[in-house]
Design a protein around this motif. Structure first.
Motif, PDB file in Angstrom:
ATOM      1  N   THR A 205      47.899  -7.051  71.627  1.00 37.00           N
ATOM      2  CA  THR A 205      46.999  -7.430  70.541  1.00 37.00           C
ATOM      3  C   THR A 205      47.738  -8.219  69.472  1.00 37.00           C
ATOM      4  O   THR A 205      48.864  -7.880  69.102  1.00 37.00           O
ATOM      5  CB  THR A 205      46.367  -6.171  69.898  1.00 37.00           C
ATOM      6  N   LYS A 229      45.558 -10.690  72.927  1.00 38.16           N
ATOM      7  CA  LYS A 229      44.171 -10.947  72.538  1.00 38.16           C
ATOM      8  C   LYS A 229      43.953 -10.607  71.065  1.00 38.16           C
ATOM      9  O   LYS A 229      44.749  -9.908  70.445  1.00 38.16           O
ATOM     10  CB  LYS A 229      43.216 -10.149  73.429  1.00 38.16           C
ATOM     11  N   SER A 230      42.858 -11.093  70.517  1.00 38.33           N
ATOM     12  CA  SER A 230      42.573 -10.871  69.106  1.00 38.33           C
ATOM     13  C   SER A 230      42.287  -9.399  68.833  1.00 38.33           C
ATOM     14  O   SER A 230      41.794  -8.665  69.708  1.00 38.33           O
ATOM     15  CB  SER A 230      41.373 -11.709  68.671  1.00 38.33           C
ATOM     16  N   GLN A 234      39.894  -6.633  71.047  1.00 43.40           N
ATOM     17  CA  GLN A 234      40.436  -5.371  71.536  1.00 43.40           C
ATOM     18  C   GLN A 234      39.734  -4.180  70.891  1.00 43.40           C
ATOM     19  O   GLN A 234      39.466  -3.168  71.546  1.00 43.40           O
ATOM     20  CB  GLN A 234      41.938  -5.292  71.262  1.00 43.40           C
TER      21      GLN A 234
END
Length: 298
Positions: A205, A229-230, A234
Protein backbone atom coordinates in the motif's frame (compact mmCIF):
# COMPACT_ATOMS: atom_id res chain seq x y z
CA UNK A 1 -32.13 -2.03 24.51
CA UNK A 2 -29.42 -2.15 21.86
CA UNK A 3 -28.55 1.00 19.97
CA UNK A 4 -29.16 1.04 16.22
CA UNK A 5 -26.04 3.03 15.36
CA UNK A 6 -22.80 1.05 15.13
CA UNK A 7 -19.66 2.44 16.74
CA UNK A 8 -16.12 1.57 15.65
CA UNK A 9 -12.89 2.39 17.48
CA UNK A 10 -9.88 2.92 15.20
CA UNK A 11 -6.25 3.37 16.18
CA UNK A 12 -3.86 5.07 13.78
CA UNK A 13 -6.62 6.74 11.78
CA UNK A 14 -5.04 10.04 10.73
CA UNK A 15 -3.05 8.85 7.74
CA UNK A 16 -2.60 6.15 5.12
CA UNK A 17 -4.91 3.18 5.19
CA UNK A 18 -6.30 4.14 8.61
CA UNK A 19 -7.55 7.43 7.21
CA UNK A 20 -9.26 5.67 4.31
CA UNK A 21 -10.82 3.02 6.54
CA UNK A 22 -12.27 5.79 8.70
CA UNK A 23 -13.72 7.45 5.62
CA UNK A 24 -15.15 4.17 4.35
CA UNK A 25 -16.84 3.34 7.65
CA UNK A 26 -18.16 6.88 8.02
CA UNK A 27 -19.66 6.64 4.53
CA UNK A 28 -21.47 3.47 5.66
CA UNK A 29 -23.00 5.33 8.61
CA UNK A 30 -20.73 4.32 11.47
CA UNK A 31 -19.98 6.51 14.46
CA UNK A 32 -16.23 6.55 15.08
CA UNK A 33 -13.86 6.85 18.03
CA UNK A 34 -10.40 7.74 16.72
CA UNK A 35 -7.31 6.94 18.80
CA UNK A 36 -4.14 8.72 17.72
CA UNK A 37 -1.00 10.31 19.10
CA UNK A 38 -1.31 13.70 17.37
CA UNK A 39 -3.97 16.06 18.68
CA UNK A 40 -3.55 18.36 15.67
CA UNK A 41 -3.99 15.61 13.06
CA UNK A 42 -6.92 14.13 14.96
CA UNK A 43 -8.67 17.50 15.15
CA UNK A 44 -8.20 17.98 11.41
CA UNK A 45 -9.67 14.55 10.72
CA UNK A 46 -12.60 15.13 13.04
CA UNK A 47 -13.37 18.43 11.31
CA UNK A 48 -13.39 16.73 7.91
CA UNK A 49 -15.65 13.88 9.05
CA UNK A 50 -18.10 16.12 10.91
CA UNK A 51 -18.42 18.39 7.90
CA UNK A 52 -19.09 15.45 5.57
CA UNK A 53 -21.40 13.53 7.92
CA UNK A 54 -23.08 16.03 10.28
CA UNK A 55 -25.61 13.49 11.59
CA UNK A 56 -22.96 11.07 12.85
CA UNK A 57 -20.74 11.21 15.90
CA UNK A 58 -16.94 11.36 15.72
CA UNK A 59 -14.83 11.52 18.88
CA UNK A 60 -11.06 11.83 19.22
CA UNK A 61 -8.90 10.15 21.86
CA UNK A 62 -5.22 11.00 22.26
CA UNK A 63 -2.80 8.29 23.40
CA UNK A 64 0.73 7.02 23.01
CA UNK A 65 0.13 3.38 22.13
CA UNK A 66 3.74 2.53 22.90
CA UNK A 67 2.96 3.25 26.54
CA UNK A 68 0.93 0.53 28.28
CA UNK A 69 -0.23 2.95 30.97
CA UNK A 70 -1.55 5.31 28.30
CA UNK A 71 -3.39 2.42 26.65
CA UNK A 72 -5.07 1.69 29.96
CA UNK A 73 -6.01 5.34 30.39
CA UNK A 74 -7.47 5.74 26.91
CA UNK A 75 -9.38 2.46 27.20
CA UNK A 76 -11.02 3.83 30.35
CA UNK A 77 -11.93 7.01 28.47
CA UNK A 78 -13.43 4.98 25.63
CA UNK A 79 -15.37 2.85 28.10
CA UNK A 80 -16.73 5.98 29.78
CA UNK A 81 -17.86 7.37 26.43
CA UNK A 82 -19.31 4.21 24.85
CA UNK A 83 -21.33 1.47 26.51
CA UNK A 84 -21.31 -0.51 23.26
CA UNK A 85 -18.59 -0.91 20.63
CA UNK A 86 -19.31 -2.88 17.45
CA UNK A 87 -15.81 -2.92 15.98
CA UNK A 88 -12.21 -2.32 17.02
CA UNK A 89 -9.72 -1.71 14.21
CA UNK A 90 -6.16 -1.99 15.56
CA UNK A 91 -4.40 -0.19 12.70
CA UNK A 92 -1.58 1.78 14.36
CA UNK A 93 1.84 0.33 13.64
CA UNK A 94 5.58 0.96 13.68
CA UNK A 95 8.21 0.19 11.03
CA UNK A 96 11.79 1.34 11.48
CA UNK A 97 15.29 -0.10 11.38
CA UNK A 98 16.23 1.87 14.51
CA UNK A 99 15.88 0.57 18.05
CA UNK A 100 13.03 2.39 19.79
CA UNK A 101 12.06 1.44 23.33
CA UNK A 102 8.75 2.05 25.07
CA UNK A 103 8.47 3.84 28.44
CA UNK A 104 8.30 0.32 29.94
CA UNK A 105 11.54 -0.66 28.13
CA UNK A 106 9.82 -2.89 25.57
CA UNK A 107 11.10 -2.82 21.97
CA UNK A 108 8.88 -0.50 19.92
CA UNK A 109 7.71 -2.92 17.22
CA UNK A 110 6.48 -5.41 19.79
CA UNK A 111 5.02 -2.65 21.97
CA UNK A 112 2.91 -1.06 19.23
CA UNK A 113 2.35 -3.90 16.73
CA UNK A 114 1.63 -6.71 19.21
CA UNK A 115 1.12 -5.62 22.81
CA UNK A 116 -1.01 -2.53 22.11
CA UNK A 117 -3.72 -4.26 20.03
CA UNK A 118 -3.80 -7.23 22.39
CA UNK A 119 -4.12 -5.09 25.51
CA UNK A 120 -6.65 -2.68 24.02
CA UNK A 121 -8.78 -5.62 22.92
CA UNK A 122 -8.73 -7.11 26.41
CA UNK A 123 -9.56 -3.77 28.02
CA UNK A 124 -12.53 -3.17 25.70
CA UNK A 125 -13.99 -6.67 25.87
CA UNK A 126 -16.98 -5.57 27.95
CA UNK A 127 -17.90 -2.84 25.45
CA UNK A 128 -17.31 -5.12 22.47
CA UNK A 129 -19.46 -7.83 24.02
CA UNK A 130 -22.20 -5.28 24.68
CA UNK A 131 -21.95 -4.20 21.04
CA UNK A 132 -22.87 -7.66 19.79
CA UNK A 133 -26.50 -8.37 18.89
CA UNK A 134 -28.51 -11.54 18.35
CA UNK A 135 -27.96 -11.30 14.60
CA UNK A 136 -24.54 -9.65 14.42
CA UNK A 137 -21.28 -10.18 16.28
CA UNK A 138 -18.93 -7.36 17.14
CA UNK A 139 -15.46 -7.67 15.63
CA UNK A 140 -11.79 -7.01 16.38
CA UNK A 141 -9.64 -6.38 13.29
CA UNK A 142 -5.91 -6.84 13.83
CA UNK A 143 -3.44 -5.71 11.18
CA UNK A 144 -0.81 -8.16 10.04
CA UNK A 145 1.54 -8.00 7.03
CA UNK A 146 2.76 -10.17 4.17
CA UNK A 147 6.19 -9.71 5.79
CA UNK A 148 5.26 -12.50 8.21
CA UNK A 149 5.87 -14.98 5.39
CA UNK A 150 9.59 -14.36 5.92
CA UNK A 151 9.32 -15.56 9.54
CA UNK A 152 10.18 -19.25 9.60
CA UNK A 153 10.97 -19.43 13.33
CA UNK A 154 9.91 -17.24 16.24
CA UNK A 155 11.94 -17.00 19.43
CA UNK A 156 9.26 -15.64 21.73
CA UNK A 157 11.72 -14.92 24.55
CA UNK A 158 13.50 -12.27 22.45
CA UNK A 159 10.44 -10.39 21.19
CA UNK A 160 10.45 -7.70 23.86
CA UNK A 161 14.13 -6.87 23.28
CA UNK A 162 15.64 -8.49 20.17
CA UNK A 163 19.37 -8.39 19.47
CA UNK A 164 18.77 -6.66 16.12
CA UNK A 165 15.89 -4.71 14.59
CA UNK A 166 16.36 -5.43 10.89
CA UNK A 167 13.58 -3.31 9.39
CA UNK A 168 10.67 -4.88 7.50
CA UNK A 169 11.89 -8.48 7.61
CA UNK A 170 13.19 -8.25 11.18
CA UNK A 171 11.47 -7.08 14.36
CA UNK A 172 8.54 -5.70 12.35
CA UNK A 173 7.74 -9.03 10.68
CA UNK A 174 8.16 -10.93 13.94
CA UNK A 175 5.89 -8.55 15.85
CA UNK A 176 3.20 -8.96 13.19
CA UNK A 177 3.66 -12.74 13.20
CA UNK A 178 3.25 -12.71 16.98
CA UNK A 179 0.03 -10.69 16.71
CA UNK A 180 -1.28 -13.03 14.01
CA UNK A 181 -0.55 -16.10 16.14
CA UNK A 182 -2.15 -14.79 19.32
CA UNK A 183 -5.18 -13.51 17.37
CA UNK A 184 -5.79 -17.04 16.07
CA UNK A 185 -5.52 -18.40 19.60
CA UNK A 186 -8.03 -15.88 20.95
CA UNK A 187 -10.83 -16.59 18.50
CA UNK A 188 -12.71 -19.16 20.62
CA UNK A 189 -12.26 -17.18 23.83
CA UNK A 190 -13.63 -13.99 22.28
CA UNK A 191 -16.47 -15.79 20.55
CA UNK A 192 -17.87 -16.71 23.96
CA UNK A 193 -18.47 -12.97 24.42
CA UNK A 194 -20.03 -12.54 20.99
CA UNK A 195 -16.82 -11.09 19.52
CA UNK A 196 -15.24 -12.15 16.25
CA UNK A 197 -11.57 -11.54 15.52
CA UNK A 198 -10.15 -11.16 12.01
CA UNK A 199 -6.53 -10.70 10.94
CA UNK A 200 -5.90 -8.62 7.84
CA UNK A 201 -2.93 -8.07 5.57
CA UNK A 202 -3.82 -5.04 3.43
CA UNK A 203 -1.13 -5.85 0.87
CA UNK A 204 1.44 -3.46 -0.65
CA UNK A 205 0.00 0.00 0.00
CA UNK A 206 1.17 3.51 -0.82
CA UNK A 207 1.42 5.14 2.59
CA UNK A 208 3.92 7.34 4.38
CA UNK A 209 5.22 4.24 6.15
CA UNK A 210 6.04 2.40 2.93
CA UNK A 211 7.24 5.55 1.20
CA UNK A 212 9.62 7.06 3.72
CA UNK A 213 10.29 4.56 6.50
CA UNK A 214 13.93 3.63 6.97
CA UNK A 215 12.74 0.09 7.59
CA UNK A 216 11.62 -0.46 3.99
CA UNK A 217 14.13 -2.40 1.85
CA UNK A 218 15.53 -0.37 -1.05
CA UNK A 219 14.20 -2.75 -3.71
CA UNK A 220 10.63 -2.41 -2.42
CA UNK A 221 10.95 1.36 -2.53
CA UNK A 222 11.90 1.06 -6.19
CA UNK A 223 8.92 -1.21 -6.88
CA UNK A 224 6.49 0.91 -4.86
CA UNK A 225 5.19 3.01 -7.81
CA UNK A 226 4.60 -0.15 -9.84
CA UNK A 227 3.06 -2.72 -7.52
CA UNK A 228 1.82 -0.81 -4.47
CA UNK A 229 -1.87 0.13 -4.56
CA UNK A 230 -3.57 3.23 -3.21
CA UNK A 231 -4.63 3.34 0.43
CA UNK A 232 -8.21 4.04 -0.64
CA UNK A 233 -8.35 0.91 -2.81
CA UNK A 234 -6.82 -1.33 -0.16
CA UNK A 235 -9.02 0.10 2.59
CA UNK A 236 -12.24 -0.47 0.72
CA UNK A 237 -11.62 -4.09 -0.12
CA UNK A 238 -10.38 -4.72 3.42
CA UNK A 239 -13.53 -3.24 4.96
CA UNK A 240 -15.70 -5.20 2.52
CA UNK A 241 -13.91 -8.47 3.33
CA UNK A 242 -14.24 -7.90 7.08
CA UNK A 243 -17.92 -7.07 6.69
CA UNK A 244 -18.44 -10.28 4.70
CA UNK A 245 -16.86 -12.32 7.49
CA UNK A 246 -18.99 -10.61 10.13
CA UNK A 247 -22.16 -11.21 8.13
CA UNK A 248 -21.27 -14.91 7.98
CA UNK A 249 -20.39 -15.01 11.67
CA UNK A 250 -16.92 -16.39 10.92
CA UNK A 251 -14.09 -15.75 13.36
CA UNK A 252 -10.35 -16.18 12.93
CA UNK A 253 -10.25 -15.36 9.23
CA UNK A 254 -6.92 -14.33 7.73
CA UNK A 255 -7.68 -11.80 4.98
CA UNK A 256 -4.87 -10.82 2.63
CA UNK A 257 -5.45 -8.21 -0.08
CA UNK A 258 -9.20 -8.66 0.32
CA UNK A 259 -9.15 -12.48 0.02
CA UNK A 260 -9.35 -15.19 2.64
CA UNK A 261 -6.09 -17.10 2.86
CA UNK A 262 -4.37 -19.65 5.08
CA UNK A 263 -2.34 -18.67 8.11
CA UNK A 264 1.42 -19.10 8.06
CA UNK A 265 2.77 -22.23 9.77
CA UNK A 266 4.41 -20.13 12.50
CA UNK A 267 1.13 -18.41 13.32
CA UNK A 268 -0.66 -21.77 13.56
CA UNK A 269 1.92 -23.28 15.92
CA UNK A 270 -0.02 -23.92 19.16
CA UNK A 271 3.11 -23.85 21.30
CA UNK A 272 4.12 -20.47 19.89
CA UNK A 273 0.58 -19.12 20.27
CA UNK A 274 0.48 -20.10 23.93
CA UNK A 275 3.96 -18.71 24.61
CA UNK A 276 3.07 -15.36 23.04
CA UNK A 277 -0.16 -15.05 25.03
CA UNK A 278 1.70 -15.91 28.23
CA UNK A 279 4.33 -13.28 27.40
CA UNK A 280 1.67 -10.65 26.73
CA UNK A 281 -0.31 -11.45 29.86
CA UNK A 282 2.87 -11.44 31.94
CA UNK A 283 3.91 -8.04 30.58
CA UNK A 284 0.49 -6.58 31.36
CA UNK A 285 0.47 -8.04 34.87
CA UNK A 286 4.00 -6.85 35.64
CA UNK A 287 3.23 -3.34 34.47
CA UNK A 288 -0.01 -3.29 36.45
CA UNK A 289 1.90 -4.22 39.61
CA UNK A 290 4.56 -1.59 38.93
CA UNK A 291 1.87 1.04 38.38
CA UNK A 292 0.14 0.10 41.64
CA UNK A 293 3.42 0.28 43.54
CA UNK A 294 4.16 3.67 42.01
CA UNK A 295 0.74 4.98 43.09
CA UNK A 296 1.35 3.67 46.61
CA UNK A 297 4.66 5.55 46.81
CA UNK A 298 3.20 8.75 45.32
Amino acid sequence: MKSITKTAILTGSTGGIGLEIARSLAMQGWDLGLVNRSQEKTNFQLEELRKSYPNQEFVGFIANLMDVLDIRRVAAEIGSRYAEVSALYNIAGLLTEKRVMSPQNIEGHFAINTLAPYYLTQLLRKELSAGATTDRHSVVVNFSSSAINSVKELDVATLTNPESIGGLMGAYAKSKAALTAVSHLMKEELLEDGILIEVVDPGPTKTSMTGSSDGMPWFLRLLRPLIFKSAKFQAQRLVDAVESGVNEGKSGLFISEGKRKAYSSVALNKHIQTEIKLLLDTQVQLLAVEDTQKDAVD
